[in-house]
Design an enzyme around this catalytic site. Structure first.
Site, PDB file in Angstrom:
ATOM      1  N   GLU A  38      -2.288  -8.810   8.182  1.00 17.12           N
ATOM      2  CA  GLU A  38      -2.145  -7.467   8.877  1.00 17.12           C
ATOM      3  C   GLU A  38      -3.431  -7.350   9.204  1.00 17.12           C
ATOM      4  O   GLU A  38      -4.844  -6.916   8.181  1.00 17.12           O
ATOM      5  CB  GLU A  38      -1.746  -6.350   8.386  1.00 17.12           C
ATOM      6  CG  GLU A  38      -2.191  -5.282   8.618  1.00 17.12           C
ATOM      7  CD  GLU A  38      -1.145  -3.418   7.945  1.00 17.12           C
ATOM      8  OE1 GLU A  38      -1.469  -2.061   8.463  1.00 17.12           O
ATOM      9  OE2 GLU A  38      -0.316  -4.472   7.280  1.00 17.12           O
ATOM     10  N   ASN A  93      -1.809  -2.396  14.162  1.00 17.26           N
ATOM     11  CA  ASN A  93      -0.739  -1.067  13.938  1.00 17.26           C
ATOM     12  C   ASN A  93      -1.514  -0.593  15.665  1.00 17.26           C
ATOM     13  O   ASN A  93      -2.405  -0.518  15.777  1.00 17.26           O
ATOM     14  CB  ASN A  93      -1.664  -0.288  12.881  1.00 17.26           C
ATOM     15  CG  ASN A  93      -1.251  -1.623  11.345  1.00 17.26           C
ATOM     16  OD1 ASN A  93       0.078  -0.556  11.635  1.00 17.26           O
ATOM     17  ND2 ASN A  93      -1.718  -1.605  11.012  1.00 17.26           N
ATOM     18  N   GLU A 125       2.705  -3.301  15.512  1.00 17.05           N
ATOM     19  CA  GLU A 125       3.578  -2.854  14.068  1.00 17.05           C
ATOM     20  C   GLU A 125       3.180  -1.168  14.902  1.00 17.05           C
ATOM     21  O   GLU A 125       2.536  -0.912  15.528  1.00 17.05           O
ATOM     22  CB  GLU A 125       2.301  -3.220  12.705  1.00 17.05           C
ATOM     23  CG  GLU A 125       2.237  -3.877  12.321  1.00 17.05           C
ATOM     24  CD  GLU A 125       2.038  -3.801  11.035  1.00 17.05           C
ATOM     25  OE1 GLU A 125       1.628  -2.797  10.406  1.00 17.05           O
ATOM     26  OE2 GLU A 125       2.333  -5.147   9.606  1.00 17.05           O
ATOM     27  N   ASP A 155       7.357  -0.547  10.730  1.00 15.90           N
ATOM     28  CA  ASP A 155       6.306  -0.315   9.808  1.00 15.90           C
ATOM     29  C   ASP A 155       6.640   1.297   9.126  1.00 15.90           C
ATOM     30  O   ASP A 155       7.328   1.728   9.791  1.00 15.90           O
ATOM     31  CB  ASP A 155       4.458  -0.344  10.078  1.00 15.90           C
ATOM     32  CG  ASP A 155       3.801  -0.789   8.857  1.00 15.90           C
ATOM     33  OD1 ASP A 155       4.205  -0.403   7.838  1.00 15.90           O
ATOM     34  OD2 ASP A 155       2.279   0.288   9.290  1.00 15.90           O
ATOM     35  N   GLU A 212       5.510  -4.246   1.619  1.00  8.53           N
ATOM     36  CA  GLU A 212       4.233  -3.653   1.889  1.00  8.53           C
ATOM     37  C   GLU A 212       3.942  -3.320   0.224  1.00  8.53           C
ATOM     38  O   GLU A 212       4.969  -2.810  -0.717  1.00  8.53           O
ATOM     39  CB  GLU A 212       4.055  -2.848   2.387  1.00  8.53           C
ATOM     40  CG  GLU A 212       3.729  -2.970   4.158  1.00  8.53           C
ATOM     41  CD  GLU A 212       3.376  -1.696   4.951  1.00  8.53           C
ATOM     42  OE1 GLU A 212       2.281  -1.446   5.910  1.00  8.53           O
ATOM     43  OE2 GLU A 212       4.233  -1.011   4.548  1.00  8.53           O
TER      44      GLU A 212
END
Length: 529
Positions: A38, A93, A125, A155, A212
């Protein structure tokens, strides 16, 4: 103070290249290889120092600079990672406001395309809240991104309000379990159940599930056991600069391309049902309230009832007074955590004998779920053992009446096997049985037999000798031992095979014949005088 960062400083930092991509690895929980990163924005400001993303991301969104920041971050990250080995993914993201930009898709395609990094390995995401910002626009953007080969990840799943209908209709490839649920895995039963449910949902929809905020080996172990695909968190590494990320990639290796396993609850249910029903043993699961939750047809057949009669019944109703010894007493002890060995039981109504293994089942937090039972029908074995014991008793009785014992010696004449003797324990070794023979042999005969045997060995001819042994009733019996050599092609002795027989009766008859002949001879002598 970084709380007072100005819009001008943010704009200057963006133009001056003060922002840089940090890579947090995502690891396959089964093989430990890197499956992706990520990519997160970091800002080292000469004026403010290191500024937290919690401060500069909202500021960038309010000032309209977030999209430019994303494109800069994405371009640099994809460019540097394009030369790294493996088929790992890069995840970025997107904020809700970016979905309203008409150029969003083309901007992303141009940025990634110019970097040399494959579009098929880019993951976008999206948080759950973004699904409710102009549904039609979001749907169109997601469809366009998917059509161009990018993967989509939802997410922080479990913290928003997405409906299952909309989740199923949108083209997601991945679900990410929020770190708040992962943090409480080992201590909160509710969090464990939520994580289990999310995993089941993702697997049922054919989605990859990433956890996560994994910070401990215990959390990773629970997630792995539950079937979670990947994890990221401080257990492995925080988000790090590109050079360090490459080192981690080289250290842990890249996940090899492989076919995805179907771990969905639907698939697992049918697998377990097939295993249960096709099992060659009786199976049963009893919950903490001592109710039979599941069982297979074979168990029902063992007990002589229909399967529906067993299910949801109290275990005491099915096993209470029908199993000897008391199975219910053992189940209570096992449920309390005591380890009880596999035990032989008898089902009184049918007379069937079972070997039953009982195991306490716990969840990831070591809380009891129930007890599993495995029943093996050993009736035929028990009957065979009974007949064997009867045969053994008969054999030993016959042996006491007239022994016929086999023995063997090696080429040097040393006895390396001896059959059972009348009063030796049944489990005695051949050395113990041989010692028993020697101890009961007449001392004079013992010396004679040994000397005769050793002198005979070089002849390689059949051996015959007679001796006396002390019988358990205190009498002396005569034994005849014969041995025959086993020779190889060169005529060398490989071993001697022998048998010992009781010829006491024959010996006594011979002595009587001799005595009668002597008497007859005396009578004849007297008559001639």
């Amino acid at each position: 103070m970084t709380d007072n960062v100005s819009e001008a400083a943010l704009r200057h930092g963006l133009a001056a290249g003060e922002f840089w991509p940090a890579f947090q690895p995502q690891l396959n929980l089964v093989n430990g290889h890197v499956c992706g990163f990520e990519v997160l924005a970091r800002w080292n400001s000469p004026q403010y120092g290191r500024v937290s993303p919690a401060i500069f991301i909202p500021l960038a969104e309010r000032s309209g600079m977030l999209h430019a920041l994303l494109l800069q971050l994405m371009g640099e990250a994809c460019h540097v990672a394009a030369s790294w080995p493996g088929q790992f993914s890069l995840a970025f993201n997107l904020a809700p406001s970016q979905f309203l930009l008409p150029t969003l898709v083309s901007d992303l395609l141009d940025t990634v395309g110019s970097s040399g990094f494959p579009l098929s390995r880019v993951v976008i995401e999206i948080t759950e809240s973004e699904l409710f910002h102009d549904n039609a626009s979001v749907q169109q953007v997601l469809d366009d991104l998917k059509r161009h080969g990018m993967a989509l990840s939802l997410d922080d799943f479990g913290t928003g309000y997405s409906s299952l209908t909309r989740l199923n209709s949108l083209p997601f490839d991945e679900l990410k379990i929020d770190a708040s649920f992962v943090a409480a895995l080992s201590s909160d039963t509710q969090s464990l159940r939520i994580v289990t449910a999310v995993l089941g949902l993702g697997q049922s929809l054919g989605l990859t599930v990433v956890a996560e905020g994994v910070e401990s080996t215990e959390q990773a172990a629970v997630l792995r056991k539950l079937g979670c695909d990947a994890g990221q968190g401080f257990l492995w590494s925080p988000a790090v600069p590109a050079a360090q990320a490459l080192q981690l990639l080289q250290q842990w290796g890249v996940e090899p391309t492989q076919t995805t396993l179907d771990l969905s609850p639907f698939q697992r249910l049918h697998q377990l049902e097939a295993l249960y029903q096709d099992s060659p043993v009786g199976l049963c699961f009893i919950d903490c309230q001592m109710r039979i939750v599941s069982a297979n047809q074979l168990l029902a057949r063992y007990l002589g009832v229909e399967l529906d009669y067993i299910l949801r019944k109290s275990a005491s109703q099915i096993f209470g007074h029908e199993m000897t010894p008391n199975l219910m007493a053992v189940l209570v002890r096992v449920m309390a955590g005591e380890v009880c060995e596999t035990t032989e039981y008898r089902h009184q109504p049918s007379g069937t004998a079972f070997l039953i293994a009982h195991q306490r089942i716990v969840d990831a937090q070591q809380l009891p779920l129930g007890v599993s039972l495995v029943l093996v029908d050993i009736t035929s074995r028990v009957e065979a053992e009974k007949q064997l014991r009867q045969s053994e008793t008969h054999f030993r009785t016959v042996l006491e009446l007239g022994p016929n014992v086999t023995w063997r010696a090696n080429c040097d004449g040393l006895v390396d096997y001896m059959g059972e003797f009348v009063d030796c324990p049944a489990d005695a070794s051949y050395q113990e049985r041989h010692a028993c023979w020697l101890a009961r042999m007449n001392p004079d005969d013992r010396v004679r037999v040994r000397e005769t045997w050793l002198k005979h060995l070089p002849s390689k001819q059949p051996f015959l000798i007679e001796f006396r042994i002390l019988w358990p009733d205190g009498s002396w019996r005569w034994m005849r031992s014969r041995a025959f050599p086993s020779l190889n092609e060169q005529g060398e002795v490989l071993a001697w095979y022998g048998i010992i027989s009781d010829f006491t009766t024959e010996h006594e008859l011979t002595l009587r014949v001799v005595a009668l002949e002597q008497q007859l001879h005396k009578l004849q002598s007297s008559a001639s005088c």
